[in-house]
Design a protein around this motif. Sequence first.
Motif, PDB file in Angstrom:
ATOM      1  N   GLN A  76     -11.100 -63.844  -7.202  1.00  0.00           N
ATOM      2  CA  GLN A  76     -11.261 -62.819  -8.230  1.00  0.00           C
ATOM      3  C   GLN A  76     -12.719 -62.568  -8.623  1.00  0.00           C
ATOM      4  OE1 GLN A  76      -7.848 -62.554 -11.304  1.00  0.00           O
ATOM      5  NE2 GLN A  76      -7.826 -64.689 -10.608  1.00  0.00           N
ATOM      6  N   THR A  77     -13.637 -63.333  -8.058  1.00  0.00           N
ATOM      7  CA  THR A  77     -15.052 -63.016  -8.269  1.00  0.00           C
ATOM      8  C   THR A  77     -15.488 -61.847  -7.396  1.00  0.00           C
ATOM      9  OG1 THR A  77     -15.866 -64.566  -6.580  1.00  0.00           O
ATOM     10  CG2 THR A  77     -15.554 -65.432  -8.813  1.00  0.00           C
ATOM     11  N   VAL A  78     -14.634 -61.446  -6.475  1.00  0.00           N
ATOM     12  CA  VAL A  78     -14.923 -60.313  -5.587  1.00  0.00           C
ATOM     13  C   VAL A  78     -14.486 -59.016  -6.263  1.00  0.00           C
ATOM     14  CG1 VAL A  78     -14.453 -59.245  -3.347  1.00  0.00           C
ATOM     15  CG2 VAL A  78     -14.630 -61.743  -3.535  1.00  0.00           C
ATOM     16  N   GLN A  79     -15.352 -58.031  -6.236  1.00  0.00           N
ATOM     17  CA  GLN A  79     -15.027 -56.734  -6.822  1.00  0.00           C
ATOM     18  C   GLN A  79     -13.789 -56.139  -6.158  1.00  0.00           C
ATOM     19  OE1 GLN A  79     -18.110 -53.833  -6.390  1.00  0.00           O
ATOM     20  NE2 GLN A  79     -17.058 -52.281  -7.588  1.00  0.00           N
ATOM     21  N   GLY A  80     -12.829 -55.748  -6.964  1.00  0.00           N
ATOM     22  CA  GLY A  80     -11.627 -55.129  -6.428  1.00  0.00           C
ATOM     23  C   GLY A  80     -10.485 -56.101  -6.184  1.00  0.00           C
ATOM     24  N   VAL A  81     -10.730 -57.386  -6.386  1.00  0.00           N
ATOM     25  CA  VAL A  81      -9.669 -58.381  -6.205  1.00  0.00           C
ATOM     26  C   VAL A  81      -9.199 -58.851  -7.579  1.00  0.00           C
ATOM     27  CG1 VAL A  81      -9.017 -60.627  -5.264  1.00  0.00           C
ATOM     28  CG2 VAL A  81     -10.584 -59.148  -3.991  1.00  0.00           C
ATOM     29  N   GLY A  82      -7.998 -58.459  -7.947  1.00  0.00           N
ATOM     30  CA  GLY A  82      -7.414 -58.906  -9.208  1.00  0.00           C
ATOM     31  C   GLY A  82      -6.428 -60.027  -8.969  1.00  0.00           C
ATOM     32  N   ALA A  83      -5.714 -60.392 -10.006  1.00  0.00           N
ATOM     33  CA  ALA A  83      -4.766 -61.494  -9.905  1.00  0.00           C
ATOM     34  C   ALA A  83      -3.665 -61.208  -8.880  1.00  0.00           C
ATOM     35  CB  ALA A  83      -4.145 -61.763 -11.274  1.00  0.00           C
ATOM     36  N   LYS A  84      -3.183 -59.958  -8.858  1.00  0.00           N
ATOM     37  CA  LYS A  84      -2.102 -59.606  -7.939  1.00  0.00           C
ATOM     38  C   LYS A  84      -2.546 -59.758  -6.489  1.00  0.00           C
ATOM     39  CE  LYS A  84       1.155 -55.887  -6.818  1.00  0.00           C
ATOM     40  NZ  LYS A  84       1.599 -54.502  -7.156  1.00  0.00           N
ATOM     41  N   ALA A  85      -3.724 -59.261  -6.158  1.00  0.00           N
ATOM     42  CA  ALA A  85      -4.224 -59.369  -4.793  1.00  0.00           C
ATOM     43  C   ALA A  85      -4.499 -60.827  -4.421  1.00  0.00           C
ATOM     44  CB  ALA A  85      -5.496 -58.542  -4.628  1.00  0.00           C
ATOM     45  N   LEU A 110      -7.319 -62.109   6.750  1.00  0.00           N
ATOM     46  CA  LEU A 110      -6.983 -61.817   5.355  1.00  0.00           C
ATOM     47  C   LEU A 110      -6.062 -60.614   5.215  1.00  0.00           C
ATOM     48  CD1 LEU A 110     -10.490 -62.340   3.709  1.00  0.00           C
ATOM     49  CD2 LEU A 110      -8.598 -63.973   3.841  1.00  0.00           C
ATOM     50  N   THR A 111      -6.068 -59.728   6.205  1.00  0.00           N
ATOM     51  CA  THR A 111      -5.217 -58.538   6.132  1.00  0.00           C
ATOM     52  C   THR A 111      -3.741 -58.875   6.338  1.00  0.00           C
ATOM     53  OG1 THR A 111      -5.512 -57.989   8.490  1.00  0.00           O
ATOM     54  CG2 THR A 111      -7.084 -57.034   6.928  1.00  0.00           C
ATOM     55  N   ARG A 112      -3.429 -60.132   6.600  1.00  0.00           N
ATOM     56  CA  ARG A 112      -2.026 -60.551   6.670  1.00  0.00           C
ATOM     57  C   ARG A 112      -1.353 -60.433   5.300  1.00  0.00           C
ATOM     58  NH1 ARG A 112      -1.856 -66.222  10.131  1.00  0.00           N
ATOM     59  NH2 ARG A 112      -2.608 -65.398  12.130  1.00  0.00           N
ATOM     60  N   ALA A 113      -2.166 -60.472   4.260  1.00  0.00           N
ATOM     61  CA  ALA A 113      -1.632 -60.389   2.901  1.00  0.00           C
ATOM     62  C   ALA A 113      -1.243 -58.954   2.566  1.00  0.00           C
ATOM     63  CB  ALA A 113      -2.673 -60.894   1.902  1.00  0.00           C
ATOM     64  N   ASP A 114      -0.121 -58.796   1.901  1.00  0.00           N
ATOM     65  CA  ASP A 114       0.331 -57.473   1.476  1.00  0.00           C
ATOM     66  C   ASP A 114      -0.692 -56.846   0.526  1.00  0.00           C
ATOM     67  OD1 ASP A 114       2.669 -57.753   2.903  1.00  0.00           O
ATOM     68  OD2 ASP A 114       3.853 -58.428   1.186  1.00  0.00           O
ATOM     69  N   GLY A 115      -1.030 -55.598   0.779  1.00  0.00           N
ATOM     70  CA  GLY A 115      -1.952 -54.885  -0.094  1.00  0.00           C
ATOM     71  C   GLY A 115      -3.417 -55.132   0.179  1.00  0.00           C
ATOM     72  N   VAL A 116      -3.730 -55.932   1.197  1.00  0.00           N
ATOM     73  CA  VAL A 116      -5.133 -56.206   1.541  1.00  0.00           C
ATOM     74  C   VAL A 116      -5.457 -55.523   2.868  1.00  0.00           C
ATOM     75  CG1 VAL A 116      -6.866 -57.970   2.051  1.00  0.00           C
ATOM     76  CG2 VAL A 116      -5.107 -58.404   0.331  1.00  0.00           C
ATOM     77  N   GLY A 117      -6.219 -54.430   2.770  1.00  0.00           N
ATOM     78  CA  GLY A 117      -6.601 -53.697   3.960  1.00  0.00           C
ATOM     79  C   GLY A 117      -7.924 -54.175   4.517  1.00  0.00           C
ATOM     80  N   PRO A 118      -8.359 -53.597   5.633  1.00  0.00           N
ATOM     81  CA  PRO A 118      -9.611 -54.012   6.273  1.00  0.00           C
ATOM     82  C   PRO A 118     -10.831 -53.899   5.361  1.00  0.00           C
ATOM     83  CG  PRO A 118      -8.323 -52.657   7.766  1.00  0.00           C
ATOM     84  CD  PRO A 118      -7.642 -52.582   6.430  1.00  0.00           C
ATOM     85  N   LEU A 120     -11.058 -54.089   1.968  1.00  0.00           N
ATOM     86  CA  LEU A 120     -11.078 -55.150   0.957  1.00  0.00           C
ATOM     87  C   LEU A 120     -11.304 -56.513   1.610  1.00  0.00           C
ATOM     88  CD1 LEU A 120     -10.820 -56.064  -1.930  1.00  0.00           C
ATOM     89  CD2 LEU A 120      -8.326 -56.095  -1.669  1.00  0.00           C
ATOM     90  N   ALA A 121     -10.676 -56.731   2.742  1.00  0.00           N
ATOM     91  CA  ALA A 121     -10.857 -57.999   3.451  1.00  0.00           C
ATOM     92  C   ALA A 121     -12.320 -58.199   3.843  1.00  0.00           C
ATOM     93  CB  ALA A 121      -9.973 -58.041   4.697  1.00  0.00           C
ATOM     94  N   GLY A 122     -12.957 -57.122   4.298  1.00  0.00           N
ATOM     95  CA  GLY A 122     -14.370 -57.192   4.656  1.00  0.00           C
ATOM     96  C   GLY A 122     -15.246 -57.500   3.459  1.00  0.00           C
ATOM     97  N   ARG A 123     -14.899 -56.925   2.307  1.00  0.00           N
ATOM     98  CA  ARG A 123     -15.674 -57.192   1.090  1.00  0.00           C
ATOM     99  C   ARG A 123     -15.530 -58.661   0.670  1.00  0.00           C
ATOM    100  NH1 ARG A 123     -13.382 -53.878  -3.078  1.00  0.00           N
ATOM    101  NH2 ARG A 123     -14.304 -52.141  -1.941  1.00  0.00           N
ATOM    102  N   ILE A 124     -14.321 -59.197   0.784  1.00  0.00           N
ATOM    103  CA  ILE A 124     -14.101 -60.606   0.438  1.00  0.00           C
ATOM    104  C   ILE A 124     -14.960 -61.509   1.324  1.00  0.00           C
ATOM    105  CG2 ILE A 124     -12.404 -62.484   0.470  1.00  0.00           C
ATOM    106  CD1 ILE A 124     -10.278 -60.332  -0.254  1.00  0.00           C
ATOM    107  N   VAL A 125     -14.972 -61.230   2.609  1.00  0.00           N
ATOM    108  CA  VAL A 125     -15.774 -62.030   3.536  1.00  0.00           C
ATOM    109  C   VAL A 125     -17.259 -61.917   3.203  1.00  0.00           C
ATOM    110  CG1 VAL A 125     -16.561 -62.181   5.939  1.00  0.00           C
ATOM    111  CG2 VAL A 125     -14.118 -62.000   5.428  1.00  0.00           C
ATOM    112  N   ASN A 126     -17.727 -60.713   2.982  1.00  0.00           N
ATOM    113  CA  ASN A 126     -19.154 -60.502   2.714  1.00  0.00           C
ATOM    114  C   ASN A 126     -19.616 -61.192   1.427  1.00  0.00           C
ATOM    115  OD1 ASN A 126     -19.540 -58.947   5.006  1.00  0.00           O
ATOM    116  ND2 ASN A 126     -19.122 -57.018   3.964  1.00  0.00           N
TER     117      ASN A 126
END
Length: 208
Positions: A76-85, A110-118, A120-126
């Motif tokens: 959740q420290t990543v922009q765009g990632v809330g509790a649900k994600a 990370l895109t295996r998770a429902d609601g996590v597209g490429p 958002l997954a890229g932002r989490i990694v970065n």
Amino acid sequence: MIAKLRGILDAIGDGNAVLDVGGVGYLIFASSRTLSKLGDTGAGVSVLVETHVREDHIHLYGFADKAEQETFRLLQTVQGVGAKAALSILSALAPDEILRSVAAGDAKMLTRADGVGPKLAGRIVNELKDKAVNISLGVNTASPVSAAGGKAAPAPESKAIAEAISALVNLGYERGVAYGAVHAAAKAAGADADLNQLITGGLKELAS
């Protein structure tokens, strides 16, 4: 703030559970991984809790262990990632799998998770890669020493490690999986490990 609850499992729903604590029912949102560990209704359970207070609600998020709770906070420290994600990612991958995937730059995992597209997954990694590298290696930023036995491992950016990971990926293993195996081999072999040792050790880790 509520940090932990111990009570009777009253019900399990889709992404949530109700805990009866002294006759009061607490609705706990949780990953499928945590929910699967709670057992059958009527059983005594204990969960770690993260309390989110908003103007229009108070939500409680439950975790079976500290690793999942800490990963929930980290995501959740990543922009765009809330509790649900964050819970969606924790439902798809275990905490150590998340850290290995991020550290290896494997956004696809990370895109295996429902609601996590490429995207958002890229932002989490970065945004989390540097932190994930240190956590997955069991080190802090000041002293890159393995947590197991105090043996120094090759630096995360070492050429030998990168080439060993690439070799395992070329053999068909996912990057996150290859990353974890090679780094485990590096911890065991120490700072002088060469490419062949890392590949061989990585394959042994994958076979174990």
